[in-house]
Design a protein around this motif. Structure first.
Motif, PDB file in Angstrom:
ATOM      1  N   ASP A  87       0.829  -1.208   0.000  1.00  0.00           N
ATOM      2  CA  ASP A  87       0.000   0.000   0.000  1.00  0.00           C
ATOM      3  C   ASP A  87       0.865   1.260   0.000  1.00  0.00           C
ATOM      4  O   ASP A  87       0.564   2.233  -0.676  1.00  0.00           O
ATOM      5  N   ALA A  88       1.938   1.232   0.787  1.00  0.00           N
ATOM      6  CA  ALA A  88       2.828   2.394   0.851  1.00  0.00           C
ATOM      7  C   ALA A  88       3.477   2.660  -0.503  1.00  0.00           C
ATOM      8  O   ALA A  88       3.607   3.815  -0.925  1.00  0.00           O
ATOM      9  N   LEU A  89       3.896   1.598  -1.202  1.00  0.00           N
ATOM     10  CA  LEU A  89       4.497   1.764  -2.533  1.00  0.00           C
ATOM     11  C   LEU A  89       3.490   2.359  -3.510  1.00  0.00           C
ATOM     12  O   LEU A  89       3.816   3.261  -4.284  1.00  0.00           O
ATOM     13  N   CYS A  90       2.266   1.838  -3.496  1.00  0.00           N
ATOM     14  CA  CYS A  90       1.232   2.349  -4.402  1.00  0.00           C
ATOM     15  C   CYS A  90       0.956   3.824  -4.112  1.00  0.00           C
ATOM     16  O   CYS A  90       0.795   4.631  -5.032  1.00  0.00           O
ATOM     17  N   SER A  91       0.893   4.172  -2.829  1.00  0.00           N
ATOM     18  CA  SER A  91       0.615   5.557  -2.463  1.00  0.00           C
ATOM     19  C   SER A  91       1.733   6.493  -2.903  1.00  0.00           C
ATOM     20  O   SER A  91       1.484   7.571  -3.449  1.00  0.00           O
ATOM     21  N   LYS A  92       2.992   6.076  -2.687  1.00  0.00           N
ATOM     22  CA  LYS A  92       4.124   6.912  -3.112  1.00  0.00           C
ATOM     23  C   LYS A  92       4.104   7.128  -4.620  1.00  0.00           C
ATOM     24  O   LYS A  92       4.319   8.242  -5.111  1.00  0.00           O
ATOM     25  N   PHE A  93       3.838   6.052  -5.369  1.00  0.00           N
ATOM     26  CA  PHE A  93       3.849   6.191  -6.822  1.00  0.00           C
ATOM     27  C   PHE A  93       2.719   7.093  -7.300  1.00  0.00           C
ATOM     28  O   PHE A  93       2.889   7.907  -8.208  1.00  0.00           O
ATOM     29  N   LYS A 111      -9.726   6.236   0.951  1.00  0.00           N
ATOM     30  CA  LYS A 111     -10.616   7.056   0.132  1.00  0.00           C
ATOM     31  C   LYS A 111     -10.335   6.850  -1.348  1.00  0.00           C
ATOM     32  O   LYS A 111     -11.255   6.850  -2.171  1.00  0.00           O
ATOM     33  N   VAL A 112      -9.067   6.654  -1.694  1.00  0.00           N
ATOM     34  CA  VAL A 112      -8.690   6.451  -3.098  1.00  0.00           C
ATOM     35  C   VAL A 112      -9.374   5.209  -3.670  1.00  0.00           C
ATOM     36  O   VAL A 112      -9.766   5.178  -4.839  1.00  0.00           O
ATOM     37  N   SER A 113      -9.553   4.167  -2.834  1.00  0.00           N
ATOM     38  CA  SER A 113     -10.126   2.913  -3.329  1.00  0.00           C
ATOM     39  C   SER A 113     -11.648   2.932  -3.388  1.00  0.00           C
ATOM     40  O   SER A 113     -12.269   1.952  -3.792  1.00  0.00           O
ATOM     41  N   VAL A 114     -12.261   4.054  -2.998  1.00  0.00           N
ATOM     42  CA  VAL A 114     -13.716   4.191  -3.109  1.00  0.00           C
ATOM     43  C   VAL A 114     -14.075   4.484  -4.568  1.00  0.00           C
ATOM     44  O   VAL A 114     -13.356   5.203  -5.253  1.00  0.00           O
ATOM     45  N   PRO A 115     -15.194   3.952  -5.095  1.00  0.00           N
ATOM     46  CA  PRO A 115     -15.577   4.224  -6.487  1.00  0.00           C
ATOM     47  C   PRO A 115     -15.744   5.708  -6.767  1.00  0.00           C
ATOM     48  O   PRO A 115     -16.023   6.505  -5.856  1.00  0.00           O
ATOM     49  N   LYS A 116     -15.605   6.082  -8.024  1.00  0.00           N
ATOM     50  CA  LYS A 116     -15.690   7.481  -8.412  1.00  0.00           C
ATOM     51  C   LYS A 116     -17.054   8.079  -8.079  1.00  0.00           C
ATOM     52  O   LYS A 116     -17.155   9.246  -7.713  1.00  0.00           O
ATOM     53  N   GLY A 120     -14.364   8.779  -4.649  1.00  0.00           N
ATOM     54  CA  GLY A 120     -12.994   8.279  -4.647  1.00  0.00           C
ATOM     55  C   GLY A 120     -12.383   8.272  -6.030  1.00  0.00           C
ATOM     56  O   GLY A 120     -12.894   8.898  -6.965  1.00  0.00           O
ATOM     57  N   LEU A 121     -11.294   7.514  -6.167  1.00  0.00           N
ATOM     58  CA  LEU A 121     -10.580   7.440  -7.436  1.00  0.00           C
ATOM     59  C   LEU A 121     -10.877   6.149  -8.182  1.00  0.00           C
ATOM     60  O   LEU A 121     -10.548   5.993  -9.341  1.00  0.00           O
ATOM     61  N   GLY A 122     -11.491   5.180  -7.492  1.00  0.00           N
ATOM     62  CA  GLY A 122     -11.913   3.958  -8.164  1.00  0.00           C
ATOM     63  C   GLY A 122     -10.867   2.873  -8.231  1.00  0.00           C
ATOM     64  O   GLY A 122     -11.085   1.864  -8.907  1.00  0.00           O
ATOM     65  N   LEU A 123      -9.718   3.050  -7.550  1.00  0.00           N
ATOM     66  CA  LEU A 123      -8.740   1.962  -7.509  1.00  0.00           C
ATOM     67  C   LEU A 123      -9.267   0.872  -6.592  1.00  0.00           C
ATOM     68  O   LEU A 123      -9.916   1.141  -5.598  1.00  0.00           O
ATOM     69  N   ARG A 124      -8.932  -0.385  -6.908  1.00  0.00           N
ATOM     70  CA  ARG A 124      -9.448  -1.495  -6.110  1.00  0.00           C
ATOM     71  C   ARG A 124      -8.343  -2.155  -5.317  1.00  0.00           C
ATOM     72  O   ARG A 124      -7.217  -2.230  -5.755  1.00  0.00           O
ATOM     73  N   ASN A 125      -8.739  -2.656  -4.148  1.00  0.00           N
ATOM     74  CA  ASN A 125      -7.841  -3.477  -3.352  1.00  0.00           C
ATOM     75  C   ASN A 125      -8.097  -4.931  -3.727  1.00  0.00           C
ATOM     76  O   ASN A 125      -9.076  -5.536  -3.309  1.00  0.00           O
ATOM     77  N   ARG A 276     -17.477  -4.478   0.095  1.00  0.00           N
ATOM     78  CA  ARG A 276     -16.858  -3.254   0.593  1.00  0.00           C
ATOM     79  C   ARG A 276     -17.882  -2.398   1.339  1.00  0.00           C
ATOM     80  O   ARG A 276     -19.102  -2.607   1.234  1.00  0.00           O
ATOM     81  N   VAL A 277     -17.389  -1.441   2.092  1.00  0.00           N
ATOM     82  CA  VAL A 277     -18.245  -0.488   2.794  1.00  0.00           C
ATOM     83  C   VAL A 277     -18.793   0.520   1.784  1.00  0.00           C
ATOM     84  O   VAL A 277     -18.031   1.148   1.042  1.00  0.00           O
ATOM     85  N   LEU A 278     -20.085   0.651   1.717  1.00  0.00           N
ATOM     86  CA  LEU A 278     -20.707   1.564   0.766  1.00  0.00           C
ATOM     87  C   LEU A 278     -20.697   2.993   1.308  1.00  0.00           C
ATOM     88  O   LEU A 278     -20.883   3.220   2.511  1.00  0.00           O
ATOM     89  N   HIS A 279     -20.472   3.952   0.423  1.00  0.00           N
ATOM     90  CA  HIS A 279     -20.505   5.361   0.785  1.00  0.00           C
ATOM     91  C   HIS A 279     -21.597   6.058  -0.026  1.00  0.00           C
ATOM     92  O   HIS A 279     -22.017   5.572  -1.081  1.00  0.00           O
ATOM     93  N   GLN A 280     -22.032   7.169   0.473  1.00  0.00           N
ATOM     94  CA  GLN A 280     -23.044   7.929  -0.249  1.00  0.00           C
ATOM     95  C   GLN A 280     -22.472   8.441  -1.565  1.00  0.00           C
ATOM     96  O   GLN A 280     -21.356   8.943  -1.621  1.00  0.00           O
ATOM     97  N   GLN A 281     -23.249   8.304  -2.624  1.00  0.00           N
ATOM     98  CA  GLN A 281     -22.789   8.765  -3.930  1.00  0.00           C
ATOM     99  C   GLN A 281     -22.734  10.286  -3.962  1.00  0.00           C
ATOM    100  O   GLN A 281     -23.558  10.973  -3.349  1.00  0.00           O
ATOM    101  N   VAL A 282     -21.739  10.791  -4.678  1.00  0.00           N
ATOM    102  CA  VAL A 282     -21.573  12.236  -4.798  1.00  0.00           C
ATOM    103  C   VAL A 282     -22.223  12.713  -6.090  1.00  0.00           C
ATOM    104  O   VAL A 282     -22.254  11.989  -7.091  1.00  0.00           O
TER     105      VAL A 282
END
Length: 447
Positions: A87-93, A111-116, A120-125, A276-282
């Motif tokens: 995770d640290a490597l992915c974040s640095k890059f 937050k980055v792994s949350v859907p757009k 979020g940015l939509g990256l997946r774990n 995954r944990v669902l978040h309110q859509q923006v």
């Protein structure tokens, strides 16, 4: 399969049995540990030292990517320290484009792994699991043991974590009874009552006379069900349902219904979204992540919508010793809302671009975003407005950074000209896949 490049690994067999298998298959016996994807496969828990080749492989992959590359995968090993390192490597890059130094993340990785659509940015774990190994070692070769087996200390945290998800996935796997040999009476999802253990809550196996490990086939003798006398209304309902079922010689089958309807194929995306944990859509996701947009412009716009860029007001809050005045107009304190577009400099740029794309623009950040959400037709004008809005954000932020760090100053017409060039080049790129749309965009932009 290449026999010359393949080895066979034995466990719990006698020497004669191993010799017979090797002779019949032509495969040579191998010994652990052996490396797979740079990680040694062995009988003991892997350490961070064992995973060093994997981490190095990931680092080398990042170093070969350009600054515009997208992180679309993540390797997962069965322990937290390796996950944290990856995770640290992915974040640095993602945030620095290199692996040295601290990440300086503007947005948390969670937050980055949350859907757009949820901001979020939509990256997946991604979790990569060796299903065959799991079936053999954790479930003792029987997939139905998943419903009854207990956690074990020898298991990895991920192996035990999957067992903890049984209640979550229970309703997703419906079982169609055939010969009943693999379905447990108490724990398998074979009836409309779900888990019989829960349905008959408070009634132990001793009270009902049905052992906890009994299968449906063991309750079927000579073409009929042999069940202890019913002792409750729930037991009567189960027996009534069983009377409608006859076991056959066909094998038991499974139906995959993760969203309440039968699915013929497994979808990683669907299961990821269910787990995954669902978040309110923006409301602004389509304005930031629209089709035919410029990736780096969309990314920067996303950061500004979240207000995560280092504007001077935020730097002052962090305790930085900096002049808080806007370097573009030198008349007001710099903030996101001032830069876009209360600043007289940036307003001259954005107002010109918006007018050319047919968009009547307000001046406040929130109002602009709201109007862009409402601005639906015609499609080509909406696309031009979004391209212009994001290009204005990108070029004005570049102008601000150029003045601050490189003492490079340009007048508004120069920035407007740069935005015009960017949009014309984008239209030219669209022409490759959609010449009709590109023609309409070009005419509208130059009209």
């Amino acid at each position: 399969m290449s026999v010359d490049k393949t080895s066979i690994y034995y466990a719990g067999l006698k020497p004669l049995e191993m010799e017979e298998i090797s002779t019949s298959t032509g495969l040579t016996a191998g010994s652990l540990p052996v490396r797979y994807l740079g990680v040694p496969l062995c009988t003991k828990k892997l350490s961070m030292l064992n995973c060093a080749p994997l981490i190095q492989s990931i680092k080398s992959k990042f170093l070969t990517w350009t600054e515009n590359a997208v992180i679309c995968w993540k390797v997962t090993i069965d322990f937290n320290s390796c996950l944290a390192e990856i995770d640290a490597l992915c974040s640095k890059f993602l945030w620095k484009g290199k692996l040295e130094g601290s990440a300086g993340a503007k947005v948390a990785w969670e937050k980055v792994s949350v859907p757009k659509q949820e901001g979020g940015l939509g990256l997946r774990n991604w979790d990569s699991i060796w299903a065959t190994w799991y079936l053999a070692e954790v479930l003792d070769g029987n997939i139905n043991n998943f419903w009854v087996i207990n956690k074990k200390q020898k298991n990895s945290w991920l192996a035990n974590y999957l067992l903890l998800q049984r209640e979550t996935v229970f309703d997703w796997i419906k079982m169609a009874v055939g010969n009943g040999e693999t379905f447990y009476f108490w724990s398998s999802n074979w009836s409309p009552f779900g888990s019989i253990t829960k349905y008959l809550r408070g009634q132990s196996t001793r009270n009902t006379g049905i052992p906890i490990t009994v299968t449906l086939a063991e309750l079927w003798e000579q073409g009929a069900w042999h069940l202890p006398p019913a002792r409750s209304e729930g037991h009567v309902n189960i027996q009534s349902y069983l009377s409608t079922i006859e076991l056959t010689n066909e094998a038991d089958t499974y139906h995959w219904i993760p969203q309440g309807k039968l699915s013929k194929a497994y979808s990683t995306r669907d299961i990821y979204n269910l787990l995954r944990v669902l978040h309110q859509q923006v409301p602004w996701s389509k304005e930031v992540w629209f089709s035919n947009g410029i990736p780096r412009h969309k990314f920067l716009s996303w950061l500004f919508v979240l207000n995560r860029c280092p504007t001077k007001d935020r730097m002052v809050e962090w305790g930085a010793d900096t002049d808080p005045v806007c370097i573009l107009c030198n008349s007001s304190l710099e903030s996101r809302d001032h830069l876009f577009f209360n600043c007289s400099y940036s307003w001259e740029v954005w107002n010109s671009v918006a007018a050319r794309s047919g968009f009547t623009t307000p001046r406040e950040w929130d109002e602009i975003l709201t109007e862009l959400e409402k601005f639906k037709t015609p499609h080509h004008n909406r696309l031009l407005a979004l391209l212009g809005w994001q290009a204005a954000i990108y070029c004005l932020w570049a102008e601000r950074s150029g003045r601050l760090h490189r003492s490079r100053f340009r007048i508004p017409p120069d920035v407007i000209k740069e935005i015009h060039t960017i949009i014309k080049l984008r239209i030219a790129a669209i022409r490759i896949g959609n010449p009709q749309l590109a023609s309409v965009l070009f005419q509208a932009w130059h009209s």
